[in-house]
Design an enzyme around this catalytic site. Structure first.
Site, PDB file in Angstrom:
ATOM      1  N   ARG A  57      -9.308   2.862   7.250  1.00  0.00           N
ATOM      2  CA  ARG A  57      -8.792   3.777   8.226  1.00  0.00           C
ATOM      3  C   ARG A  57      -8.080   5.378   8.020  1.00  0.00           C
ATOM      4  O   ARG A  57      -8.780   6.024   9.096  1.00  0.00           O
ATOM      5  CB  ARG A  57      -6.620   3.474   8.230  1.00  0.00           C
ATOM      6  N   ASP A 108      -8.434  -0.779   1.373  1.00  0.00           N
ATOM      7  CA  ASP A 108      -9.191  -0.107   1.960  1.00  0.00           C
ATOM      8  C   ASP A 108      -9.474   1.096   0.399  1.00  0.00           C
ATOM      9  O   ASP A 108     -10.096   2.391   1.034  1.00  0.00           O
ATOM     10  CB  ASP A 108      -8.387   0.952   2.609  1.00  0.00           C
ATOM     11  N   GLY A 137       0.826  -1.376   0.169  1.00  0.00           N
ATOM     12  CA  GLY A 137       0.296   0.357  -0.117  1.00  0.00           C
ATOM     13  C   GLY A 137       0.916   1.068   0.250  1.00  0.00           C
ATOM     14  O   GLY A 137       1.959   1.383  -0.358  1.00  0.00           O
ATOM     15  N   ASP A 138       0.150   2.489   0.536  1.00  0.00           N
ATOM     16  CA  ASP A 138       1.012   3.704   0.394  1.00  0.00           C
ATOM     17  C   ASP A 138       2.165   3.561   0.963  1.00  0.00           C
ATOM     18  O   ASP A 138       3.245   3.442   0.537  1.00  0.00           O
ATOM     19  CB  ASP A 138       0.095   4.938   1.228  1.00  0.00           C
TER      20      ASP A 138
HETATM   21  O1  F6P Z   1      -5.005  -0.669   5.963  1.00  0.00           O
HETATM   22  C1  F6P Z   1      -4.791  -1.873   6.008  1.00  0.00           C
HETATM   23  C2  F6P Z   1      -5.722  -2.222   6.817  1.00  0.00           C
HETATM   24  O2  F6P Z   1      -6.501  -3.107   7.366  1.00  0.00           O
HETATM   25  C3  F6P Z   1      -6.691  -1.051   7.664  1.00  0.00           C
HETATM   26  O3  F6P Z   1      -7.938  -0.951   7.069  1.00  0.00           O
HETATM   27  C4  F6P Z   1      -6.614  -1.267   9.333  1.00  0.00           C
HETATM   28  O4  F6P Z   1      -6.791  -0.928  10.104  1.00  0.00           O
HETATM   29  C5  F6P Z   1      -4.999  -2.341   9.007  1.00  0.00           C
HETATM   30  O5  F6P Z   1      -4.549  -2.257   8.433  1.00  0.00           O
HETATM   31  C6  F6P Z   1      -4.918  -2.686   9.923  1.00  0.00           C
HETATM   32  O6  F6P Z   1      -3.992  -3.255  10.306  1.00  0.00           O
HETATM   33  P1  F6P Z   1      -3.609  -4.657  11.351  1.00  0.00           P
HETATM   34  O7  F6P Z   1      -3.730  -5.505  10.602  1.00  0.00           O
HETATM   35  O8  F6P Z   1      -1.933  -4.392  11.479  1.00  0.00           O
HETATM   36  O9  F6P Z   1      -4.421  -4.996  12.857  1.00  0.00           O
END
Ligand code: F6P
Length: 364
Positions: free
Chosen positions: A186, A142, A117-118
């Site tokens: 997010r 997202d 991603g970003d």
């Molecule tokens: O960026 C993708 C995402 O799924 C977000 O929507 C979410 O906040 C985050 O990753 C969750 O990350 P982790 O798997 O580290 O809890």
């Protein structure tokens, strides 16, 4: 034989394996290349000994239907701010991109494909600036990367969330309840918006439009007065009240940069209950089920097309770019452009207007 290195970084998402398979298959058919995977993003390259696996045709056969990533991923250890333990036991963030670039080149890799991603594409850009032959493939459920109309994984996440909302609607109706379903998102409310329209929510709360609790209550009360007696709310994890802030916690994990979001649905429930609303409120936080399991057909296809494009770019020596899906076609943009802007929903977006036109409230 030229060697290609693949890495998957950040949160996983359905479709990653389809990209890996497409690159391996295209490389095999083209000839002259071998494909390898660095385990857990660039950790595999940095580990001593390295954790790098050869990706043969056999190894990737049939993996396009599998969620997750066969080469694993991590959201810790950003090479731009790599956590290094100091003699006194504390941790310091160090930029190790020069070392990483050299290490990859010394290992004899001609090109790298960084699928992420970003945050991952910012790393790709930094590595490109240090002289690495690198290509980015966008990934996020997202859908928050501006250079591409869609990312694989997003459509699967929307389907999972919509299936869940469909289930909540029937139980909301039976019990005359307010159901609050929290989905991922997010900084951008794409999953919440798509799910609200597909599943028929009455209220959709997204990060881009801070909500006024009084407006939310007005919509709820109107529904009950009309005798319809149940309400379904879809709320993105990054949504926030106009007077307030996001709900989340700082991660305790070393090298983990993001705030752990989650819990805004419970906060909203509390706000609704404290207002004196008599309806029973129940919350569902969907969480990581949205990121797991089999990618829907569209995501398998998009991921495959992106993998094929990534290999084509390597064969043409087009580095420093990210694969994109725009206007129903696959192309690319420079990594610099890809990471320059975020894909937020605007109030004028046709789907926000569509939602409003069928009576969905954004709490504004
Ligand atoms: O960026 C993708 C995402 O799924 C977000 O929507 C979410 O906040 C985050 O990753 C969750 O990350 P982790 O798997 O580290 O809890």
């Amino acid at each position: 034989m030229k060697k290609i290195l693949l890495a998957t970084g950040g949160g996983d998402c359905p479709g990653l394996n389809a990209v890996i398979r497409a690159i391996v298959k295209s490389a095999k058919i083209h000839g002259g290349y071998e494909v390898y995977g660095s385990i857990e993003a660039f950790k595999g390259v940095l580990s001593e000994p390295t954790e790098i696996v050869k990706l043969s045709r056999k190894k990737v056969a049939g993996i396009h239907v599998l969620g997750g990533t066969i080469i694993k991923t991590t959201n810790k250890g950003n090479p731009l701010a790599y956590p290094v333990q100091q003699p006194d036991g504390t941790w310091k963030s160090v930029d190790i991109t020069d070392n990483l670039t050299k290490r990859i080149q010394d290992l004899g890799f001609e090109a790298v494909v960084n699928i992420g991603g970003d945050g991952s594409q910012k790393i790709s850009q930094a590595l490109f600036e240090r002289g690495l032959n690198i290509i980015g493939v966008p990934k996020t459920i997202d859908n928050d990367l501006s250079a591409t109309d869609l990312t694989f994984g997003f459509t699967t996440a929307v389907q999972i969330a919509t299936d869940s909302l469909d289930k909540l609607v029937t139980t909301a109706a039976s019990h005359h309840r307010v159901m609050v379903m929290e989905v991922m998102g997010r900084d951008a409310g794409w999953i919440a918006l798509h799910t609200s329209i597909a599943g028929g929510a009455e209220i959709c709360l997204i990060p881009e439009i801070p909500y006024d609790i009084n407006k939310v209550l007005k919509t709820i009360n109107k529904r009950y007065k009309k005798g319809e007696g149940f309400v379904n709310i879809v709320i993105a994890e990054g949504a926030k009240p106009a007077e307030g802030s996001i709900v989340g916690q700082k991660s305790k994990d070393v090298g983990e940069e993001h705030i752990k979001l989650g819990g805004i649905a419970n906060y909203l429930k509390q706000q609704i209950e404290e207002s004196g609303c008599l309806a029973q409120v129940r919350t569902t936080i969907l969480g990581h089920v949205q990121r797991g399991g089999t990618p829907v057909a569209f995501d398998r296809i998009l991921a495959t097309a992106m993998g094929v494009k990534a290999f084509e770019m390597i064969a043409n020596g087009e580095y420093g770019k990210m694969v994109t899906y725009r206007n129903n076609g696959i192309s690319n943009v420079s990594l610099a452009e890809a990471v320059s802007a975020y894909n937020f929903l605007s109030k004028e977006h046709y789907l926000v207007r569509t939602a409003r036109a069928i009576g969905i409230s954004f709490g504004d």
